[in-house]
Every structure is written in C-alpha cells, then in structure tokens.
Design a protein around this motif. Sequence first.
Motif, PDB file in Angstrom:
ATOM      1  N   ASP A  67       0.819  -1.208   0.000  1.00 57.87           N
ATOM      2  CA  ASP A  67       0.000   0.000   0.000  1.00 57.87           C
ATOM      3  C   ASP A  67       0.852   1.256   0.000  1.00 57.87           C
ATOM      4  O   ASP A  67       0.416   2.309  -0.439  1.00 57.87           O
ATOM      5  CB  ASP A  67      -0.877   0.044   1.263  1.00 57.87           C
ATOM      6  N   LEU A  68       2.040   1.130   0.548  1.00 56.36           N
ATOM      7  CA  LEU A  68       2.880   2.312   0.716  1.00 56.36           C
ATOM      8  C   LEU A  68       3.895   2.425  -0.401  1.00 56.36           C
ATOM      9  O   LEU A  68       4.644   1.481  -0.657  1.00 56.36           O
ATOM     10  CB  LEU A  68       3.632   2.227   2.051  1.00 56.36           C
ATOM     11  N   ASP A  69       3.913   3.571  -1.067  1.00 59.09           N
ATOM     12  CA  ASP A  69       4.942   3.818  -2.069  1.00 59.09           C
ATOM     13  C   ASP A  69       6.186   4.354  -1.360  1.00 59.09           C
ATOM     14  O   ASP A  69       6.113   4.800  -0.228  1.00 59.09           O
ATOM     15  CB  ASP A  69       4.440   4.842  -3.093  1.00 59.09           C
ATOM     16  N   THR A  70       7.298   4.313  -2.044  1.00 61.04           N
ATOM     17  CA  THR A  70       8.521   4.835  -1.451  1.00 61.04           C
ATOM     18  C   THR A  70       8.872   6.170  -2.112  1.00 61.04           C
ATOM     19  O   THR A  70       8.901   6.269  -3.339  1.00 61.04           O
ATOM     20  CB  THR A  70       9.689   3.848  -1.648  1.00 61.04           C
ATOM     21  N   ILE A  71       9.104   7.176  -1.274  1.00 59.51           N
ATOM     22  CA  ILE A  71       9.421   8.495  -1.804  1.00 59.51           C
ATOM     23  C   ILE A  71      10.908   8.551  -2.131  1.00 59.51           C
ATOM     24  O   ILE A  71      11.749   8.270  -1.266  1.00 59.51           O
ATOM     25  CB  ILE A  71       9.054   9.579  -0.778  1.00 59.51           C
ATOM     26  N   THR A  72      11.223   8.868  -3.386  1.00 58.89           N
ATOM     27  CA  THR A  72      12.638   8.843  -3.757  1.00 58.89           C
ATOM     28  C   THR A  72      13.221  10.243  -3.980  1.00 58.89           C
ATOM     29  O   THR A  72      14.401  10.446  -3.782  1.00 58.89           O
ATOM     30  CB  THR A  72      12.867   8.000  -5.026  1.00 58.89           C
ATOM     31  N   GLN A  73      12.391  11.184  -4.435  1.00 60.59           N
ATOM     32  CA  GLN A  73      12.891  12.556  -4.615  1.00 60.59           C
ATOM     33  C   GLN A  73      11.796  13.556  -4.286  1.00 60.59           C
ATOM     34  O   GLN A  73      10.628  13.299  -4.560  1.00 60.59           O
ATOM     35  CB  GLN A  73      13.323  12.792  -6.060  1.00 60.59           C
ATOM     36  N   VAL A  74      12.193  14.690  -3.740  1.00 59.83           N
ATOM     37  CA  VAL A  74      11.224  15.741  -3.424  1.00 59.83           C
ATOM     38  C   VAL A  74      11.824  17.103  -3.715  1.00 59.83           C
ATOM     39  O   VAL A  74      12.990  17.352  -3.389  1.00 59.83           O
ATOM     40  CB  VAL A  74      10.837  15.738  -1.919  1.00 59.83           C
ATOM     41  N   GLU A  75      11.040  17.956  -4.366  1.00 61.06           N
ATOM     42  CA  GLU A  75      11.440  19.352  -4.509  1.00 61.06           C
ATOM     43  C   GLU A  75      10.283  20.228  -4.055  1.00 61.06           C
ATOM     44  O   GLU A  75       9.127  19.910  -4.310  1.00 61.06           O
ATOM     45  CB  GLU A  75      11.778  19.671  -5.970  1.00 61.06           C
TER      46      GLU A  75
END
Lengths: 241, 204
Positions: A67-75
């Motif tokens: 259910d949970l995606d993995t966050i790889t990049q954020v701006e």
Amino acid sequence: MSLYRDQAVVLRAWKLGEADRIISLHTLDHGKVRGVGKGVRRTRSKFGSRLEPLSHVSIQLYRGRGDLDTITQVETIDRFGSLRADPDRFARAEAMLEAVEQVAQDREPDRALHMMLVRALSTLDRNDSALVMAGFFLKLLAHEGLQPQLDECVSCGAGEPLEAIDFNEGGVLCRNCRSGRPLSFEALQLLRRILGGDLGGVLAESTGPATGEVDLLATAILEHHLERRLRSVAVMDQTPG
Amino acid sequence: MSYSVTVQELIDQLGRLPGIGPKSAQRVAFYLLKAPPEDALRLSRAIAEAKEKVSFCDRCFNLSEGGEECAICRDPRRESRLLCVVEDSQDIVAVERTQEFRGRYHVLQGAFSPIDGIGVDQLRVKELMTRVGEEDVEEVIVATNPNLEGEATAALLVKYLKPMGVRVTRLASGLPVGGDLEYADELTLGRALEGRQLLDAGDD
C-alpha cells in the motif's frame, strides 16, 4: 512496480520506526497516496524538511507491491511560509488538510480537489480572512455533491424569507417549515455568493457581522457529512488561562 | 493453538508498548518466561519503582524524583533569569549535554498540532505564562524542534508572551558540525545564511 512523478500537497505525517515517516499526500494525478520517506527524520536527510505537512511539492515515488509507495525525490514548490508563522491560520490550514485527508479516496485521481486545496492554501497564505477555510469547506461539499440547497425552502418550495438551515433536510427552510438552526439573511447571502462563484469577491471585502456565522456553519455542515468532528477546529478557540 | 490466559495477558500488556507489535510482544514474553526468575523480577521492580518515585515537577513539568520539584528547579546555582522551553523531558537531556546552558527549563509536554487535537489547552502554556509573570525571567529561549509543529509552537508562544514584555529568542538553525556544505538542503542552508554570525565588522 515503477517510478512515477507527480505534484502533491503533504497532508499528514506519522513517525515510522527509528528514522522514517509515513507521509500522506494528495497528488494531482494519483489521488491520495501514502508513501514512506526513508530516513527523513535524520538530521542528515536531504528532503526531510520538504516533506512536512502543508508543503506543496514536486515528488517522485516508487510504486511497490504494498500500500505504501517509497518516496525517492522531493522538490519544494511552495511552503506557505506565512501560515506557519501565525498560529490561527496554521490551525485553519491544518483543518483544510484534515478535511481533504477525510474526503479523498486512496489512489482515486481528483484533479479538481487537488487544485482547490492548493489554491485555498495559497489564498490563506496571503489573506487572513476567516472565510478562506469556510469557503474551502463549502466548495469541498459542493465538489462532493453535498452543497446545501439555498434557493428555496427544501420542504415546501416557498421563497423568501428563509430563516433556518437544517443539514438533515439538505438546505434552507422558510418560517413555516423551519427546523435545524436559525440562519440570518446576511449569512444566507454570503453562502449564496460563495457557492455561486463569488468567493473572491467575498474574501476581498472586510469581514461583516455574518462572517462568524458562516465560519461556524461551514464547519458544522462539513462535520455533519463527515460524521466526525474536525480535531483542528476544536483546538482553534483555545486560549490559556 | 492459543496461549494460556496468563501468557496471553503478558503478551497483550507488552503489545501495548510503543513500537512493539504482536510478534515482538510474543518474542519478549517468551524471553521473559525463559529468563531466570530474578531477571524478570528485576524488570518488574524497576517498572514499579519508577512509577512510584518519578512524577512531573510542579514547576517545570520535567520528570522529577523524590519531591514536588525536579533537581534542576531545586538547584540554587541555576540562573532563574533564563528559561529554556522544550517540548519533552528528553529535550532537557539533549540541552544539558551541551554544558552551555545554566538556566532553568519549562517542558510543554508536546507541540502545537491542531490536526492531532493538540492546542493551547493540551500544552503547559498557561503554566509558562504564570512562571514568566511570577519569576524574575528575563529571557525565554524557545527550544522546540525545528520542524512544522515546533515552529508553529514557537509562533504560538510568541503570540502569548509578547504582551508580557519578556525577551523571547529561538534556537538558531544551521549547518551540522562536521558536515559538508554541498550536501545541505536549501532550507537549512537558507536559515544558516539568515542567522549568520559576525566574524569581523571590518570598520577598524
């Protein structure tokens, strides 16, 4: 099982394990998504600061099996800085996030809702009016098809004067049919203007006597349909001592 | 197969602890059952004793042992004109480790977070205002976490302390000692620039 990019507003964050966080996001193209920010609580984290609630971000996630995606990049797109520096507006902003968190469905794309939230946050960031939150709640109800009927008495179809509003009945009522709670003429006019597309005009005016009434009404209608109280709203009027 | 009532009760109680799921609770329960009796009893005594002796300080809401006020509030060598406001008792330990602070503390017991239903009434703000009014506090140092809730808490404290005419300061944010500039995130680096320190005024 793939990477995807999107824009999102961070709704909530929960601690997970030693240094991770579960982040609830409302995205432009993927609806409400929950993702894991790995190691974001560490001081060395590159994007921990960008994943705090109330941030509008451009984000890359990895869709795995669960259910949970993995966050790889954020701006960061916008941090709504003024909201964080003013406790009252901060509580109102959190109330809007709380409402979206309740209303939005997991992985059900809803661009209109997303744009509404982004616009409401950036308006509140610039405008201190008490009606930003109320306006957002009413628009949110309308978006879900739950806006109150304001043109005529929902019971007998009579016109003015309309003197009461009953959430169970779904709108306003005339003197003969009245039930629910009383409604002033000024507040009715404000509700009509907000739902009729003149929220901008309402916000530009200085606050009138009916502002407080509409503020309370909008929250009450939303809470009625959510069938639960908004915690952020309960906190708003507290003062020490 | 299910466990006997006593074992199940132990597992259930352990499972209520933070960060311990049903599987970990089972593991801990079986460790305790296999361990020598004195080991398990030592643990149960430690819990009972801590619950009995430790309470919250009447003045600053830090953990306090044996008495109504904590050791820091009772210490006459502490400067009473400096008051450091933190979210939790653990934060006091962190500030104490710096050995830079000789004032007193005030623990809010949480941070301003409307979405979790935590507002002014749930925090020790009223007690803080009473202390600032009654004690000879000259400066309140807001040492809440540098995250969303911590910043909002700082803004909240400013709102209520401003009318009281006390100096309110906030811990600086900046670059971690021993780190690399190129790896800093833009927000932290921005804050570090904002709060830069004067090395030499260059006017001599």
